[in-house]
Structure formats: C-alpha cells, structure tokens
Design an enzyme around this catalytic site. Structure first.
Site, PDB file in Angstrom:
ATOM      1  N   PRO A  24      -7.510  33.547 104.108  1.00 34.46           N
ATOM      2  CG  PRO A  24      -7.353  34.101 106.356  1.00 34.46           C
ATOM      3  CD  PRO A  24      -7.697  34.667 105.024  1.00 34.46           C
ATOM      4  CD  GLN A 101      -6.812  34.134 110.006  1.00 36.36           C
ATOM      5  OE1 GLN A 101      -6.927  32.904 109.991  1.00 36.36           O
ATOM      6  NE2 GLN A 101      -7.811  34.949 109.681  1.00 36.36           N
ATOM      7  CE1 TYR A 185     -11.213  27.559 115.665  1.00 40.19           C
ATOM      8  CE2 TYR A 185     -11.215  29.323 114.051  1.00 40.19           C
ATOM      9  CZ  TYR A 185     -11.414  27.991 114.367  1.00 40.19           C
ATOM     10  OH  TYR A 185     -11.807  27.102 113.404  1.00 40.19           O
ATOM     11  NE  ARG A 233     -11.356  36.488 108.459  1.00 32.69           N
ATOM     12  CZ  ARG A 233     -11.531  35.583 107.489  1.00 32.69           C
ATOM     13  NH1 ARG A 233     -11.759  34.322 107.788  1.00 32.69           N
ATOM     14  NH2 ARG A 233     -11.465  35.938 106.226  1.00 32.69           N
ATOM     15  CG  LEU A 303     -20.924  31.809 100.982  1.00 30.99           C
ATOM     16  CD1 LEU A 303     -22.323  31.272 101.257  1.00 30.99           C
ATOM     17  CD2 LEU A 303     -20.045  30.694 100.429  1.00 30.99           C
ATOM     18  N   GLY A 325     -12.560  33.068  99.601  1.00 33.74           N
ATOM     19  CA  GLY A 325     -11.975  31.796  99.991  1.00 33.74           C
ATOM     20  C   GLY A 325     -12.415  30.670  99.081  1.00 33.74           C
TER      21      GLY A 325
END
Length: 366
Positions: A24, A101, A185, A233, A303, A325
C-alpha cells in the site's frame, strides 16, 4: 529448482498465485476521501503487473483518521461509490486479488499535502486541518500539534469506525484486509512507549499498550467474513531506544495469532524522528524474528528491488511474502521482469503478450 517467489500461498479461503505483494502506497490524490481518476490509472495499471496481490493504500476509517486532506477514505457512501468505480474497471481487465489497508493516522494526521510545496507540516484549521487524537497528549515532534488524549468514548468511536469501514469493504468485495498498526499512526502510537504514557489499562506494560490495537483487531475480525484473510502491519522496531524493539514486536505478533490473525507485515519506524539505517532489505531481519516467534505467514518489506534478493529471503525462511512499494513505482511490470530473471512463465494480459520475452508465456483476456 522451482521459484519460491512464484509459488502460490493460501490465506484462509484466498489463494495468491505468487508471493509478490504490491505494498500500500499513499498517493495524496483523493478529494474529500474519494478515489479519483488518478487512482483509476494508478491501481488499474498495477493490476496488470502479474503480482499475487494488489494492496490499496492506507484508507482512513474516519475523516480525522486521514494523514492529509488528500488521503483516501472509506467512511461514507460517496467514498464507497468512488472506490467501487475504480475497482470495477480494474476487475474488468485483471483477475488479481485486491486487498485494502485500514488506517487511522492518529497524532500524525492533518498534514499538508507534500505535493503543495509548503512542506509536510501540520495543516491549520484555515487550511482544512483538524484536531488530532493519540494515546497521550504528546506531539510527534515539538513543532507538531499536541493530540487530545483519547478517552474510552474516543476509543469506542474509533473501533466502530474500523468496523463500519470493514463492512463497506465487504460490499466492495475486497479480498483481504490489513490493519495499519505501524509507522507511528494511531495503533502504532498505542503500542509504543514513545507516544503512549497513559496511566490506565491502556498504557505502561507491553500487554497494556497492546490492549487497544488488539480490541480493534478483534472487532474487525468479528465483522470480516470468516473465509477472508485479515492481517496487521506493525513495527518490528521503532529505531529508538525509548520505543519498542523486536521482543515486544514478536509478542504482539503472537497475541494477534491467538486472535485469528492470518498474516503479519513487519515494517519499522515512524514513532519519532529516529535515525534509520536503510538499505536493500533493511527490515527483513525484523520480519524474520516475528515469524520465528509466531510461526505465522509474514510479509517482508523495505527496499527489496532485485528478484534474486526476494527469492533468497523466501529460501532462507525469513518471510513468506515479499511486499514491494517503490520498486513498483519505478517498474510497474516488476513481476514480469522477475519472472524473466528467475526463469518462470507468468500470465500477461493478451494486448501486452507481444512484449513477452518467452515463447511460452500464457495470456488472458483474448
């Protein structure tokens, strides 16, 4: 030897054709939470990539749960209709499973759009900003707004919002859900002692700090169909001595597993401006530790760009799926090229089949 990256994996009633997951990725392109033509283009072309799963970006469960005014939401009928339009087009031309998500930004919400040229500061009320919430009245950074400490009513409202959005996902026929509990978050901030200094049953010990995120998970799992997978996650580390480390992350993963979690997606950071030693696969070791502790299907992310690297992570038993991503933003046909590198044949859309470099590549949608 057969490629592990291109082997299937079953999560409850859903079978992914391969272990490549499009992570996401926030697009900062929504209007009032509504998906736009940008999402139609962005998700539409990624749905043709041959990945095993396409994850829709962090989608706010309530307006104040958005990271910015331009972030995607699924908290009203207009949001639902806008996303339904995007999904209808993607599904017409792709059989790829689609996940979403569920997100709530918490104290890191109400940001300016990073594309507006003003920097990623807090949006004022005049700019359309809002009061942010958190586990404690501790700002993310000195120049960030102080969140209002959530009381029981706030927590109940947040749980209800997660459940309401889950029900909208059922109507949209989403195949898989992932709850966003990473990157500082809302749920991540409850888990981390950097942001959570509460003196009640939701702060202090690791088990107390897990309590609210686990309540959210239980409520979503109860609302989500039994045959559809639900994962989370979360951070394997905060990269900050004041925050969570691998041991706490593994304990959280085990607690989720006991409640019926189907997979975990292990990321890192975001609860403070920590120094993060990034590089190819820099978060894989945390995914591996969580996997070892809970023996649960695990996504590695961070990465991972080279097909041989992705294959090696799976071969070493460090993860069960590879989430990519930035690699997809750079190369929307990453699975095609990975298949070529690993000697595998995967399906491609018929209009693109002439681009295949192998004669035995099957196509669909004739």
């Amino acid at each position: 030897m057969p490629s592990l990256l291109f082997s299937s994996i079953r999560l409850r009633g859903l079978t992914l054709p391969n272990r490549i997951v499009i992570a996401p990725m926030c697009q900062f392109s929504a209007r009032d939470g509504n998906a736009t033509d940008w999402h139609l283009i962005h998700l539409g072309h990624l749905a043709l990539s041959g990945a095993g799963l396409l994850m829709i970006e962090a989608t706010a469960v309530e307006p104040r749960g958005r990271i910015s005014r331009e972030c995607l939401g699924l908290y009203n009928d207009e949001n639902e209709a806008a996303l339904a339009r995007v999904l209808a087009v993607a599904r017409e031309y792709s059989r790829m499973p689609i996940g979403l998500q569920l997100g709530h930004a918490g104290r890191k919400g109400s940001l300016r759009n990073p594309a507006d040229g003003k920097g990623r500061g807090h949006a004022t009320e005049a700019e359309g900003g809002w009061q942010v919430l958190g586990p404690s009245a501790i700002p993310f950074a000195p120049d960030w707004p102080t969140p209002r400490e959530m009381d029981r009513r706030d927590m109940d409202e947040a749980i209800a919002a997660f459940v309401a959005t889950t029900r909208r996902c059922i109507r949209l026929d989403i195949d898989l859900l992932e709850i966003h509990g990473a990157h500082g978050y809302l749920l991540s901030s409850f888990l981390s002692p950097i942001a959570n200094r509460r003196q009640d049953a939701y702060g202090g010990s690791p088990s107390n700090r897990m309590r609210f995120p686990l309540e959210v998970f239980e409520a979503v799992r109860a609302a989500w169909p039994e045959d559809r997978p639900l994962g989370v996650r979360f951070n394997g580390t905060d990269w900050d001595g004041r925050g969570i480390g691998t041991e706490e992350a593994a304990a959280f993963g085990c607690a989720l597993g006991a409640l019926g979690c189907d997979f975990v997606d292990v990321s890192t950071g975001g609860n403070s401006f920590a120094s993060i030693p990034s590089g190819p696969g820099y978060q894989v070791r945390f995914a591996s530790k969580v996997r070892e502790a809970g023996a649960m299907p695990t996504m590695a992310v961070g990465l991972i760009r080279e097909p041989a690297h992705a294959e090696a992570i799976l071969a070493a038993g460090q993860a069960d799926m590879i989430a990519i991503g930035r690699g997809f933003l750079n190369d929307p046909r990453w699975p095609w090229h990975a298949a070529e590198a690993l000697g595998v044949s995967i399906e491609v859309p018929f209009p693109y089949s002439r681009a295949a470099t192998r004669a035995d590549v099957p196509s669909y949608g004739r």
